[in-house]
Write a protein that holds these residues in place. Structure first.
Motif, PDB file in Angstrom:
ATOM      1  N   ARG A  50     -76.388 -18.801 -64.439  1.00  0.00           N
ATOM      2  CA  ARG A  50     -76.342 -19.522 -63.160  1.00  0.00           C
ATOM      3  C   ARG A  50     -76.842 -20.954 -63.351  1.00  0.00           C
ATOM      4  O   ARG A  50     -76.248 -21.905 -62.856  1.00  0.00           O
ATOM      5  CB  ARG A  50     -77.172 -18.782 -62.121  1.00  0.00           C
ATOM      6  CG  ARG A  50     -77.133 -19.403 -60.739  1.00  0.00           C
ATOM      7  CD  ARG A  50     -77.905 -18.542 -59.753  1.00  0.00           C
ATOM      8  NE  ARG A  50     -78.100 -18.881 -58.406  1.00  0.00           N
ATOM      9  CZ  ARG A  50     -77.690 -19.886 -57.688  1.00  0.00           C
ATOM     10  NH1 ARG A  50     -76.942 -20.784 -58.204  1.00  0.00           N
ATOM     11  NH2 ARG A  50     -77.985 -20.044 -56.432  1.00  0.00           N
ATOM     12  N   CYS A 106     -67.564 -22.177 -66.283  1.00  0.00           N
ATOM     13  CA  CYS A 106     -67.665 -21.797 -64.871  1.00  0.00           C
ATOM     14  C   CYS A 106     -66.663 -20.700 -64.525  1.00  0.00           C
ATOM     15  O   CYS A 106     -65.750 -20.405 -65.297  1.00  0.00           O
ATOM     16  CB  CYS A 106     -67.454 -23.020 -63.980  1.00  0.00           C
ATOM     17  SG  CYS A 106     -68.780 -24.236 -64.164  1.00  0.00           S
ATOM     18  N   GLY A 109     -62.351 -19.382 -60.512  1.00  0.00           N
ATOM     19  CA  GLY A 109     -61.998 -19.952 -59.220  1.00  0.00           C
ATOM     20  C   GLY A 109     -62.308 -21.430 -59.095  1.00  0.00           C
ATOM     21  O   GLY A 109     -61.853 -22.094 -58.155  1.00  0.00           O
ATOM     22  N   LEU A 110     -63.047 -21.977 -60.029  1.00  0.00           N
ATOM     23  CA  LEU A 110     -63.407 -23.396 -59.987  1.00  0.00           C
ATOM     24  C   LEU A 110     -62.490 -24.244 -60.864  1.00  0.00           C
ATOM     25  O   LEU A 110     -62.455 -25.465 -60.716  1.00  0.00           O
ATOM     26  CB  LEU A 110     -64.866 -23.552 -60.435  1.00  0.00           C
ATOM     27  CG  LEU A 110     -65.567 -24.857 -60.121  1.00  0.00           C
ATOM     28  CD1 LEU A 110     -65.469 -25.205 -58.641  1.00  0.00           C
ATOM     29  CD2 LEU A 110     -67.017 -24.776 -60.539  1.00  0.00           C
ATOM     30  N   GLU A 144     -62.269 -29.713 -51.730  1.00  0.00           N
ATOM     31  CA  GLU A 144     -61.872 -28.399 -52.257  1.00  0.00           C
ATOM     32  C   GLU A 144     -62.731 -28.024 -53.470  1.00  0.00           C
ATOM     33  O   GLU A 144     -63.164 -26.881 -53.602  1.00  0.00           O
ATOM     34  CB  GLU A 144     -60.394 -28.382 -52.625  1.00  0.00           C
ATOM     35  CG  GLU A 144     -59.930 -27.062 -53.234  1.00  0.00           C
ATOM     36  CD  GLU A 144     -60.186 -25.840 -52.362  1.00  0.00           C
ATOM     37  OE1 GLU A 144     -60.421 -24.756 -52.931  1.00  0.00           O
ATOM     38  OE2 GLU A 144     -60.149 -25.949 -51.125  1.00  0.00           O
ATOM     39  N   ALA A 147     -66.246 -27.124 -52.209  1.00  0.00           N
ATOM     40  CA  ALA A 147     -66.233 -25.810 -51.510  1.00  0.00           C
ATOM     41  C   ALA A 147     -66.147 -24.672 -52.530  1.00  0.00           C
ATOM     42  O   ALA A 147     -66.857 -23.671 -52.417  1.00  0.00           O
ATOM     43  CB  ALA A 147     -65.070 -25.752 -50.529  1.00  0.00           C
ATOM     44  N   ALA A 148     -65.309 -24.842 -53.550  1.00  0.00           N
ATOM     45  CA  ALA A 148     -65.185 -23.794 -54.577  1.00  0.00           C
ATOM     46  C   ALA A 148     -66.478 -23.687 -55.385  1.00  0.00           C
ATOM     47  O   ALA A 148     -66.910 -22.568 -55.722  1.00  0.00           O
ATOM     48  CB  ALA A 148     -64.013 -24.112 -55.504  1.00  0.00           C
ATOM     49  N   ARG A 150     -69.491 -24.352 -54.293  1.00  0.00           N
ATOM     50  CA  ARG A 150     -70.443 -23.688 -53.402  1.00  0.00           C
ATOM     51  C   ARG A 150     -70.218 -22.176 -53.384  1.00  0.00           C
ATOM     52  O   ARG A 150     -71.158 -21.396 -53.469  1.00  0.00           O
ATOM     53  CB  ARG A 150     -70.312 -24.264 -51.983  1.00  0.00           C
ATOM     54  CG  ARG A 150     -71.577 -24.267 -51.197  1.00  0.00           C
ATOM     55  CD  ARG A 150     -71.454 -25.025 -49.876  1.00  0.00           C
ATOM     56  NE  ARG A 150     -71.213 -26.457 -50.054  1.00  0.00           N
ATOM     57  CZ  ARG A 150     -70.073 -27.083 -49.737  1.00  0.00           C
ATOM     58  NH1 ARG A 150     -69.073 -26.425 -49.187  1.00  0.00           N
ATOM     59  NH2 ARG A 150     -69.934 -28.358 -49.931  1.00  0.00           N
ATOM     60  N   ARG A 151     -68.945 -21.776 -53.281  1.00  0.00           N
ATOM     61  CA  ARG A 151     -68.623 -20.338 -53.296  1.00  0.00           C
ATOM     62  C   ARG A 151     -69.051 -19.699 -54.625  1.00  0.00           C
ATOM     63  O   ARG A 151     -69.552 -18.594 -54.662  1.00  0.00           O
ATOM     64  CB  ARG A 151     -67.132 -20.111 -53.079  1.00  0.00           C
ATOM     65  CG  ARG A 151     -66.682 -20.274 -51.648  1.00  0.00           C
ATOM     66  CD  ARG A 151     -65.234 -19.805 -51.451  1.00  0.00           C
ATOM     67  NE  ARG A 151     -64.275 -20.455 -52.324  1.00  0.00           N
ATOM     68  CZ  ARG A 151     -63.625 -21.595 -52.039  1.00  0.00           C
ATOM     69  NH1 ARG A 151     -63.840 -22.209 -50.896  1.00  0.00           N
ATOM     70  NH2 ARG A 151     -62.747 -22.087 -52.888  1.00  0.00           N
ATOM     71  N   GLY A 152     -68.842 -20.416 -55.703  1.00  0.00           N
ATOM     72  CA  GLY A 152     -69.189 -19.899 -57.021  1.00  0.00           C
ATOM     73  C   GLY A 152     -70.686 -19.731 -57.206  1.00  0.00           C
ATOM     74  O   GLY A 152     -71.130 -18.919 -58.002  1.00  0.00           O
ATOM     75  N   SER A 154     -72.721 -18.894 -54.743  1.00  0.00           N
ATOM     76  CA  SER A 154     -73.247 -17.921 -53.762  1.00  0.00           C
ATOM     77  C   SER A 154     -73.364 -16.542 -54.369  1.00  0.00           C
ATOM     78  O   SER A 154     -72.685 -16.149 -55.230  1.00  0.00           O
ATOM     79  CB  SER A 154     -72.332 -17.850 -52.558  1.00  0.00           C
ATOM     80  OG  SER A 154     -72.274 -19.094 -51.925  1.00  0.00           O
TER      81      SER A 154
END
Length: 154
Positions: A50, A106, A109-110, A144, A147-148, A150-152, A154
């Motif tokens: 992380r 990473c 999704g990123l 975008e 946002a991706a 940030r999602r990654g 979480s």
């Protein structure tokens, strides 16, 4: 006399049972300790990954902001070797390296948002403007990517 024969046998059975119970207790305790250590290692590895992910994203953001600054400073006419180019080339190389870091380290999704944002920055730096503002062209890609990211996290 029969009682005298059973006393040593009973003692030996007692020792064997006691030894077996001690072995089982030690084995169970060791297995529990091993499982706890494995969980601790897994948690430490997850935290290291992380932290690495965060460093990689921050490096990409830093390089993207540097490239955005170069795009804002882009003169209407430039040539290879002039002062602006000597600033732009290393900034864009750094962005490409940071983008590859995102690809390698990473979550999948990123990858696409990082690539799209890097390509938009590349076009903003090296190609003539189509008349739209720099922020208008870059903001959707930047939003975008963030946002991706940030999602990654979480």
């Amino acid at each position: 006399m029969a009682g005298d024969l059973w006393t040593p046998v009973a003692s030996m059975v007692g020792v064997a049972v006691g030894g077996g119970l001690t072995y089982l207790t030690q084995r169970t305790t060791q297995r529990a300790a091993d499982r706890a250590e494995e969980r601790r290692r897994a948690a430490a590895l997850a935290e290291e990954r992380r932290a690495e992910h965060i460093r990689t994203v921050l490096e990409f953001v830093r390089c993207a902001l540097e490239a955005e600054g170069v795009a804002h400073a882009r003169p209407p006419r430039w040539e290879v070797g002039d002062e602006w180019y000597r600033t732009a080339r290393p900034a864009m190389d750094g962005l490409r390296i940071a983008e590859n870091g995102v690809q390698l380290l990473c979550a999948p999704g990123l990858h696409a948002p990082a690539t799209a944002y890097a390509r938009a920055l590349n076009q903003a730096v090296w190609q003539e403007s189509d008349g739209t503002g720099l922020a208008e062209r870059l903001e959707p890609f930047k939003a975008e990517f963030l946002a991706a990211a940030r999602r990654g996290l979480s």
